[in-house]
Design a protein around this motif. Structure first.
Motif, short mmCIF file in Angstrom:
data_model
loop_
_atom_site.label_atom_id
_atom_site.label_comp_id
_atom_site.label_asym_id
_atom_site.label_seq_id
_atom_site.Cartn_x
_atom_site.Cartn_y
_atom_site.Cartn_z
N ILE A 124 0.82 -1.22 0.00
CA ILE A 124 0.00 0.00 0.00
C ILE A 124 0.86 1.27 0.00
CG2 ILE A 124 -2.11 -0.96 1.01
CD1 ILE A 124 -1.05 0.16 3.71
N ARG A 125 2.11 1.13 0.45
CA ARG A 125 2.95 2.33 0.54
C ARG A 125 3.30 2.88 -0.85
NH1 ARG A 125 3.76 -0.72 4.68
NH2 ARG A 125 3.90 0.18 6.77
N ASN A 126 3.63 1.98 -1.76
CA ASN A 126 3.99 2.42 -3.12
C ASN A 126 2.85 2.18 -4.09
OD1 ASN A 126 6.73 3.23 -2.65
ND2 ASN A 126 7.06 1.07 -2.13
N HIS A 127 1.65 2.47 -3.62
CA HIS A 127 0.50 2.18 -4.47
C HIS A 127 0.50 3.03 -5.74
CE1 HIS A 127 -0.96 5.52 -1.87
NE2 HIS A 127 -1.54 5.92 -2.99
N MET A 128 -0.26 2.58 -6.73
CA MET A 128 -0.37 3.32 -7.99
C MET A 128 -1.78 3.92 -8.08
SD MET A 128 1.43 0.64 -10.56
CE MET A 128 1.55 1.80 -11.92
N VAL A 129 -1.88 5.00 -8.84
CA VAL A 129 -3.20 5.63 -8.99
C VAL A 129 -3.54 5.79 -10.47
CG1 VAL A 129 -4.58 7.72 -8.57
CG2 VAL A 129 -2.95 6.94 -6.85
N PHE A 130 -4.72 5.34 -10.84
CA PHE A 130 -5.29 5.64 -12.15
C PHE A 130 -6.47 6.57 -11.92
CE2 PHE A 130 -3.30 1.48 -12.93
CZ PHE A 130 -2.51 1.81 -14.02
N GLU A 131 -6.50 7.68 -12.63
CA GLU A 131 -7.61 8.60 -12.48
C GLU A 131 -8.36 8.63 -13.81
OE1 GLU A 131 -6.53 11.94 -10.18
OE2 GLU A 131 -8.50 12.87 -10.30
N ILE A 132 -9.64 8.28 -13.76
CA ILE A 132 -10.37 8.01 -15.00
C ILE A 132 -11.46 9.06 -15.23
CG2 ILE A 132 -11.80 6.27 -16.20
CD1 ILE A 132 -9.89 4.84 -13.48
N SER A 133 -11.39 9.72 -16.37
CA SER A 133 -12.38 10.75 -16.67
C SER A 133 -12.50 10.93 -18.18
CB SER A 133 -11.94 12.07 -16.04
OG SER A 133 -12.64 13.13 -16.64
N THR A 134 -13.70 11.24 -18.63
CA THR A 134 -13.86 11.48 -20.07
C THR A 134 -13.26 12.84 -20.46
OG1 THR A 134 -16.04 12.35 -19.57
CG2 THR A 134 -15.95 10.08 -20.34
N GLU A 135 -12.86 13.63 -19.48
CA GLU A 135 -12.31 14.95 -19.80
C GLU A 135 -10.78 15.01 -19.68
OE1 GLU A 135 -14.60 18.33 -18.47
OE2 GLU A 135 -16.40 17.11 -18.26
N ALA A 136 -10.14 13.82 -19.60
CA ALA A 136 -8.68 13.81 -19.57
C ALA A 136 -8.17 14.24 -20.94
CB ALA A 136 -8.18 12.41 -19.24
N ALA A 137 -7.37 15.28 -20.98
CA ALA A 137 -6.85 15.86 -22.23
C ALA A 137 -7.97 16.13 -23.23
CB ALA A 137 -5.79 14.97 -22.87
N ASN A 138 -9.14 16.47 -22.74
CA ASN A 138 -10.31 16.67 -23.61
C ASN A 138 -11.20 17.72 -22.95
OD1 ASN A 138 -12.26 16.19 -25.58
ND2 ASN A 138 -13.20 14.54 -24.37
N ARG A 139 -11.04 18.97 -23.37
CA ARG A 139 -11.77 20.05 -22.70
C ARG A 139 -13.26 20.00 -23.01
NH1 ARG A 139 -10.81 25.20 -20.67
NH2 ARG A 139 -8.63 25.30 -21.30
N VAL A 140 -14.05 19.77 -21.97
CA VAL A 140 -15.49 19.79 -22.12
C VAL A 140 -16.06 20.80 -21.12
CG1 VAL A 140 -17.64 18.46 -22.06
CG2 VAL A 140 -15.53 17.36 -22.83
N GLY A 141 -15.73 20.63 -19.86
CA GLY A 141 -16.30 21.51 -18.84
C GLY A 141 -15.43 21.52 -17.60
N GLY A 142 -16.11 21.55 -16.45
CA GLY A 142 -15.43 21.74 -15.17
C GLY A 142 -14.46 20.62 -14.78
N ILE A 143 -14.75 19.39 -15.19
CA ILE A 143 -13.89 18.28 -14.74
C ILE A 143 -12.50 18.38 -15.39
CG2 ILE A 143 -13.70 15.76 -14.58
CD1 ILE A 143 -16.78 15.72 -14.59
N TYR A 144 -12.47 18.90 -16.59
CA TYR A 144 -11.19 19.16 -17.26
C TYR A 144 -10.37 20.11 -16.39
CZ TYR A 144 -8.04 20.96 -20.95
OH TYR A 144 -6.95 21.34 -21.70
N SER A 145 -11.03 21.17 -15.90
CA SER A 145 -10.31 22.13 -15.04
C SER A 145 -9.81 21.44 -13.78
CB SER A 145 -11.23 23.28 -14.61
OG SER A 145 -11.82 23.87 -15.71
N VAL A 146 -10.62 20.53 -13.23
CA VAL A 146 -10.22 19.85 -11.99
C VAL A 146 -8.95 19.04 -12.23
CG1 VAL A 146 -10.87 18.07 -10.30
CG2 VAL A 146 -12.60 19.68 -11.13
N ILE A 147 -8.99 18.14 -13.21
CA ILE A 147 -7.85 17.24 -13.33
C ILE A 147 -6.61 17.93 -13.89
CG2 ILE A 147 -9.10 15.05 -13.33
CD1 ILE A 147 -9.26 15.06 -16.23
N LYS A 148 -6.84 18.93 -14.72
CA LYS A 148 -5.69 19.64 -15.27
C LYS A 148 -4.99 20.47 -14.19
CE LYS A 148 -4.37 22.91 -18.83
NZ LYS A 148 -4.79 23.77 -19.90
#
Ligand code: G6P
Ligand code: 1S3
Length: 698
Positions: A24-48
């Motif tokens: 758990i100490r060196n865990h990996m993270v995948f963050e999944i969103s339809t707005e990753a590198a794809n500007r649509v709305g607010g979620i793009y602002s969040v992850i960027k």
């Protein structure tokens, strides 16, 4: 039995699910969103904007996943060969089954790794996956809904990827963090298939909330009484609602972006969120302290240029006595409070006229709608003023030369050169032509574009109803720009941020606003704003700062007041602001800007850290033995020692509640560690307003 197009990986997944020995100490993270590198709305602002803090914490153990949009990926993503062997083998294996993927670096600050999956290459399994979704999760997906089809294909591809990846990466714990229902289909799948990952689902709004509020229901007083299935059915979104609800229930940790949306989710999605993950911003501090004030002046000059053109022939108000207000966002007439804004502008117009105010307010509405083109009149306005400006410059040069020549020939006793002798007759003709070109037999238009549906546009119709037609006697002028701003626009050539800097106030009287980036963005740029106590941001600020209006954060009460009273309150805020002197506006901008630290991801991001820890605890409780040391995890933010405040305001003295997530748990299973341990935020000391190192023209 389930097939996913990759052959069956079910056995490996089950085998993994039984293992609890992941690191758990060196865990990996995948963050999944339809707005990753794809500007649509607010979620793009969040992850960027969050990318710099997340990559600082995880480096290449952090990867974003989204659907491939080739046009934006070509600009925003630099392809890389994966160096992580487990990732490489997973990608190769999916490619071998005909799925196209682009792995690379998202070219933004923080340069996070990103994996974009071409959903088109998965559509051949659409029918199979839809029927699997029905049989395994009871989620229907009727034909003809392209957005849902896309969500299903993307969800199955993400679940395929995660299932395959955990069968290769057998040591490290893996967190998969999903945003919004469009990326949520994979959540029930990871549960059903017992894929050995731990999951977080963050909803940024609820489908039903958005739909119900856009109608005319009394949403907040009836939240607990809605028959959710029936309401979703009536609006034709039952299947989408099922995906959203399944995602919320399948996730190990369920979160929203504000308390108000947490409350809404509890009633509409029937799961109480585990905590709140507020939205932050990547706050940039200028090395020169008052640089943002200079930038305001520069951008304001550019807005003046636009206004001179737009109001050609009617420039009978002084730039120095003009204030720029604006609202902006997704075109949701009622949800974003545009209805209330326009009504308040009409009342403000009346109040300013009655008070004999010398101020003019130009109110911009920046909301994209269907348009065919810029209007000829809008383009003409800029052209007419540009020609006038060019002509005046030519005349100025010629007059300068003549004045110089006359001065050279001057002798004692001669008269001084007369200005009327300096203008030649051809200058006069040129000037006269330009002045005649400015004649106009109509009022300056409200809208800058030709609307696809002018007669039924709700914003235009309300402007017609309240008769804000930019008449010379109006003290409030309105400009509706139904397109997002960009510096290549021939009429209003400014990027959004530059435009905001040049304005005096943002007005966002939303009825439905889970968070609300627009007022937060104003704050970090030192621009005062008006929001409501129905928006996540408004509630957050109200909770945190006792006398928020002193800091340029005005909050309209839309909970306890009737609509008419709220409109009057909003009008009052705008009227009072219009009565401030320049000095007072400058002081207030300084105070507003000093709130920036409050909204920085360096602080807000701590809630994400807590959510991930909770997800790990829930999936791998045995790994959190007595030796597990969390101390290093939560000290990313240097505590700032408070200094006493001078006039006039103080934040609430509640050091334990400096991020909204503290209201919800996100702390399960851990005792003794609270936010106080890592954050003690206080406003820095007020400076002497007379010390500003820039001229104060009052
Ligand atoms: C900034 C500039 C000042 C300017 C002022 C105008 O503070 O540094 O030079 O006078 O903006 O403020 P106003 O509120 O009138 O746009
Ligand atoms: C949503 O986008 P919206 O404008 O449709 O997500 C944003 C990011 O979390 C949030 O700021 C906003 O209030 C929501 O409404």
């Amino acid at each position: 039995a389930y097939t996913n197009g990759s052959g069956s990986v079910e056995n490996t997944i089950l085998e993994n699910a039984e293992s609890t020995g992941r690191d758990i100490r060196n865990h990996m993270v995948f963050e999944i969103s339809t707005e990753a590198a794809n500007r649509v709305g607010g979620i793009y602002s969040v992850i960027k904007s969050k990318a710099p803090v997340t990559t600082a914490e995880y480096g290449d153990r952090y990867t974003l996943i989204g659907p491939l949009n080739r046009a934006s990926a070509a600009v925003e993503v630099e392809p890389l060969i994966p160096t992580n062997p487990e990732l490489a083998v997973t990608i190769d294996s999916m490619k071998a089954r005909g799925i196209e993927l682009v792995y690379g670096r998202w070219l933004i600050e923080g340069a996070p790794r990103i994996l974009l999956i071409d959903t088109k290459t998965g559509y051949r399994w659409l029918d199979e996956w839809k029927s699997d979704l029905w049989s395994t999760a009871g989620i229907p997906s009727p034909p003809g809904d392209d957005e849902t089809n896309e969500a299903v294909v993307f969800g199955y591809l993400v679940a395929w990827f995660l299932g395959e990846f955990v069968s290769h990466e057998r040591k490290k714990a893996i967190i998969a963090h999903f945003h919004e229902w469009l990326a949520g289909v994979a959540l029930p799948l990871t549960k059903k298939r017992r894929i050995d990952v731990t999951t977080i689902f963050t909803t940024h709004a609820t489908l039903l909330g958005r739909y119900l509020c856009a109608g005319s229901v009394d949403f907040y007083n009836n939240l607990q009484y809605f028959d959710v299935d029936a309401e979703a059915g009536k609006r034709g979104i039952y299947h989408r609602y099922c995906i959203e609800r399944a995602a919320a229930h399948a996730a190990d940790v369920f979160t929203t972006v504000s308390h108000i949306t947490a409350y809404e989710s509890e009633h509409l999605l029937k799961r109480k969120p585990d905590g709140v993950l507020p939205n932050g911003l990547n706050v940039k501090k200028f090395s020169a302290m008052h640089e943002f004030q200079n930038l305001h002046e520069q951008s304001k000059q550019k807005i003046h240029d636009f206004v001179r053109g737009h109001f050609y022939g009617h420039n009978d108000f002084q730039p120095d006595n003009t204030l720029y207000f604006f609202t902006a966002g997704r075109y949701e007439y009622r949800n974003k409070g545009v209805d209330m804004f326009i009504e308040s502008l009409a009342r403000l117009n009346h109040s300013l006229k009655s008070a004999g105010s010398k101020m003019t307010v130009v109110a911009f509405i920046i909301m994209p709608a269907q348009t065919t083109s810029l209007t000829v009149e809008a383009l003409k306005g800029q052209a007419v003023i540009k020609s006038l400006h060019d002509t005046v410059q030519i005349i100025e040069r010629e007059v300068g030369k003549r004045l110089f020549d006359r001065a050279l020939q001057w002798h004692e006793g001669d008269d001084l050169p007369e200005h009327k002798d300096l203008l030649s007759s051809s200058d006069r003709v040129m000037l006269r032509r330009r002045l005649f070109a400015m004649k106009r037999n109509m009022l300056p238009p409200v809208v800058t574009h030709n609307m696809a549906n002018d007669a039924e546009d709700p914003i235009l119709n309300q402007i017609r109803r309240v008769q804000l037609f930019n008449h010379p006697s109006d003290r409030v002028k309105v400009i509706f720009h139904p397109e997002f701003l960009n510096s290549a626009n021939p009429v209003l050539p400014l990027d959004y941020d530059d435009f905001v800097r040049g304005t005096h106030m943002g007005v966002f009287p939303s009825y439905y606003e889970p968070w609300g980036y627009t007022p937060a963005e104003c704050t970090v740029m030192g621009v005062p704003s008006i929001t409501t106590n129905l928006s996540g941001f408004g509630c957050y600020m109200e909770e945190l700062i006792e006398n928020a209006s002193d800091y340029g954060i005005y909050i309209v009460d839309r909970r306890m007041k009737g609509v008419d009273d709220s409109v009057n309150q909003l009008t009052g805020y705008m009227f009072d602001f219009a009565s401030k002197s320049r000095r007072q506006r400058i002081n207030q901008r300084n105070r507003t800007e000093r709130l920036s630290d409050l909204l920085d991801w360096k602080r807000m991001g701590m809630e994400y850290v807590k959510a991930r820890q909770l997800a790990l605890r829930r999936a791998y409780p045995a790994s959190f033995d007595d030796d597990y040391d969390e101390s290093g995890i939560f000290d990313a933010v240097e505590p700032k020692l408070a200094r006493p405040l001078s006039v006039p305001g103080s934040p609430r003295s509640r050091t334990g509640m400096m991020t909204p997530g503290d209201f919800a748990s996100l702390q399960e299973g851990r005792e003794g560690l609270s936010t106080e341990d890592y954050i003690a935020w206080k406003l820095p000391e007020e400076e002497d307003p007379d010390d500003y190192p820039f001229p104060l023209t009052l």
